[in-house]
Design a protein around this motif. Structure first.
Motif, PDB file in Angstrom:
ATOM      1  N   GLY A  18      41.611  24.359  40.050  1.00 40.88           N
ATOM      2  CA  GLY A  18      40.298  24.551  39.451  1.00 40.88           C
ATOM      3  C   GLY A  18      40.105  23.857  38.125  1.00 40.88           C
ATOM      4  N   ARG A  46      37.031  25.676  37.068  1.00 45.77           N
ATOM      5  CA  ARG A  46      36.604  26.436  38.243  1.00 45.77           C
ATOM      6  C   ARG A  46      37.432  27.695  38.462  1.00 45.77           C
ATOM      7  NH1 ARG A  46      33.335  23.722  41.955  1.00 45.77           N
ATOM      8  NH2 ARG A  46      31.963  22.294  40.825  1.00 45.77           N
ATOM      9  N   SER A  47      38.264  28.065  37.495  1.00 43.23           N
ATOM     10  CA  SER A  47      38.987  29.332  37.579  1.00 43.23           C
ATOM     11  C   SER A  47      39.105  29.912  36.183  1.00 43.23           C
ATOM     12  CB  SER A  47      40.379  29.141  38.194  1.00 43.23           C
ATOM     13  OG  SER A  47      41.301  28.635  37.243  1.00 43.23           O
ATOM     14  N   ILE A  92      38.117  17.673  40.331  1.00 42.56           N
ATOM     15  CA  ILE A  92      38.528  19.068  40.212  1.00 42.56           C
ATOM     16  C   ILE A  92      39.831  19.248  40.981  1.00 42.56           C
ATOM     17  CG2 ILE A  92      37.933  21.464  40.667  1.00 42.56           C
ATOM     18  CD1 ILE A  92      36.189  20.136  38.554  1.00 42.56           C
ATOM     19  N   ALA A 135      30.384  18.381  37.365  1.00 41.60           N
ATOM     20  CA  ALA A 135      31.049  19.508  38.015  1.00 41.60           C
ATOM     21  C   ALA A 135      30.190  20.759  37.990  1.00 41.60           C
ATOM     22  CB  ALA A 135      32.389  19.781  37.348  1.00 41.60           C
ATOM     23  N   TYR A 161      40.265  27.955  32.594  1.00 41.46           N
ATOM     24  CA  TYR A 161      39.271  27.994  31.522  1.00 41.46           C
ATOM     25  C   TYR A 161      39.879  28.576  30.250  1.00 41.46           C
ATOM     26  CZ  TYR A 161      35.726  30.281  28.640  1.00 41.46           C
ATOM     27  OH  TYR A 161      34.995  30.752  27.577  1.00 41.46           O
ATOM     28  N   ASP A 194      27.008  23.272  39.200  1.00 42.71           N
ATOM     29  CA  ASP A 194      26.231  23.665  40.362  1.00 42.71           C
ATOM     30  C   ASP A 194      24.785  23.231  40.127  1.00 42.71           C
ATOM     31  OD1 ASP A 194      24.755  24.987  42.295  1.00 42.71           O
ATOM     32  OD2 ASP A 194      26.001  26.790  42.216  1.00 42.71           O
TER      33      ASP A 194
END
Length: 327
Positions: free
Chosen positions: A12, A187-188, A8, A289, A192, A291
């Protein structure tokens, strides 16, 4: 630093790790020798990068030349990312005797710190990883392994088209094959949406390309079709929802859907596609990546993919009875 954090970037975005073992197969000094029975291809039915190697292996008739080991669709619950051979008796690969894919990577290189990836070719004589270059592996199978092809095997990587195939493959890789992962692992919001827009712009372009020709390069299936198939076949059951690639499903694209049905109904494609495994992995297993708390242990019932068996009428675009005639 954990493995998934290494992939990452600061903005992000997802940056896929490079391949560590890239010595080519061939007959030149320093290349990996072409020998029947010497190598084992390790894969998981969920992985698009591995799936395309298995498709080519079957299409060219290399199934008795290169053996196949299959990892579970579910990631093992370990402190690191791995693949597990829990589908085999006693939970170990019957040829290599390993429980986790990382074992053969560590046996090959004790300080290997990347993700142990599939597809990977293992030399069963030397008991070590020799190639995990998913980007070029199908090309090796389509060229230097020709002495072991079945009778009347097709030419998936014809010399006259290689430069064009390579260019298209590079585009498909960045915007589609890896594009869905750039969406899913972003992650942003900004990165994305950038990946999302590139993905669907490319799918729109491919939809237009397939309006008047049966396959990406005309009348016959090539390596580019194999690579695109591996992503398209996973799209509606996984990427659309799990990776938020949800502007359209593939079934909503008339030409891409017909094209996908055509390939799915071709030997080597649909018969190596495992929707149950794909859905379990993308909806229930842990991703590099993701959670770990994201999973809700709910496996979606849909979508209904039975339409893949319906008539596609794509043969009318080529007027060829065969999809695999040699160029």
């Amino acid at each position: 630093m954990s493995q998934h954090i290494q992939e990452i970037a600061a903005d992000g975005s997802f940056k896929r790790q490079t391949n560590r073992f890239t010595i080519p197969f061939g007959t030149n000094p320093g290349e990996l020798p072409i020998e029947a029975g010497r190598y084992r291809l390790l894969w998981s039915a969920v992985c698009p990068w591995a799936h395309r190697s298995v498709i080519v292996r079957r299409v060219l008739g290399l199934e008795n030349i290169i053996s196949l080991g299959t990892a579970s669709p579910m990631r093992p619950k370990l402190p690191h990312v791995d693949w597990e051979f829990s589908l085999d008796p006693d939970g170990v690969d019957p040829v290599l005797g390993i429980r986790y894919l990382s074992e053969i990577y560590k046996k090959t290189e004790a300080n290997y710190s990347g993700r142990p990836t599939v597809p990977v070719i293992v030399d069963v004589v030397e008991q070590k990883v020799v190639n995990n270059d998913y980007f070029k592996l199908t090309n090796y199978l389509e060229t230097v392994w020709s002495p072991f092809y079945k009778e009347n095997a097709p030419s998936l990587y014809p010399e006259s088209l290689r430069q064009e195939i390579d260019r298209l493959n590079d585009t498909i890789f960045h915007d589609v094959n890896n594009g869905v992962y750039k969406c899913g692992f972003a992650r942003s919001q900004e990165v994305y949406e950038l990946a999302y827009d590139k993905l669907f712009a490319r799918l729109d372009e491919l939809e237009g390309r397939l309006a008047n020709q049966r396959f990406l390069f005309g009348d016959y299936i090539t390596d580019s079709d194999v690579r695109l198939y591996a992503t398209l076949i996973r799209f509606d059951v996984a990427y659309y929802s799990a990776f938020k690639a949800n502007r359209n499903r593939i079934v909503d694209f008339p030409n891409l859907w017909g094209y996908l049905k055509d390939l799915y109904q071709t030997t080597g494609f649909g018969d190596t596609t495992d929707f149950d495994a794909i859905k379990k992995h993308y909806h229930l297993s842990h991703h590099i990546a993701a959670d770990d708390q994201k999973g809700q242990n709910i496996l979606p019932k849909g979508p209904d993919m039975s339409g893949l068996h319906s008539p596609h009428n794509r043969e009318s675009l080529s007027h060829k009875e065969e999809k695999f005639l040699i160029h």
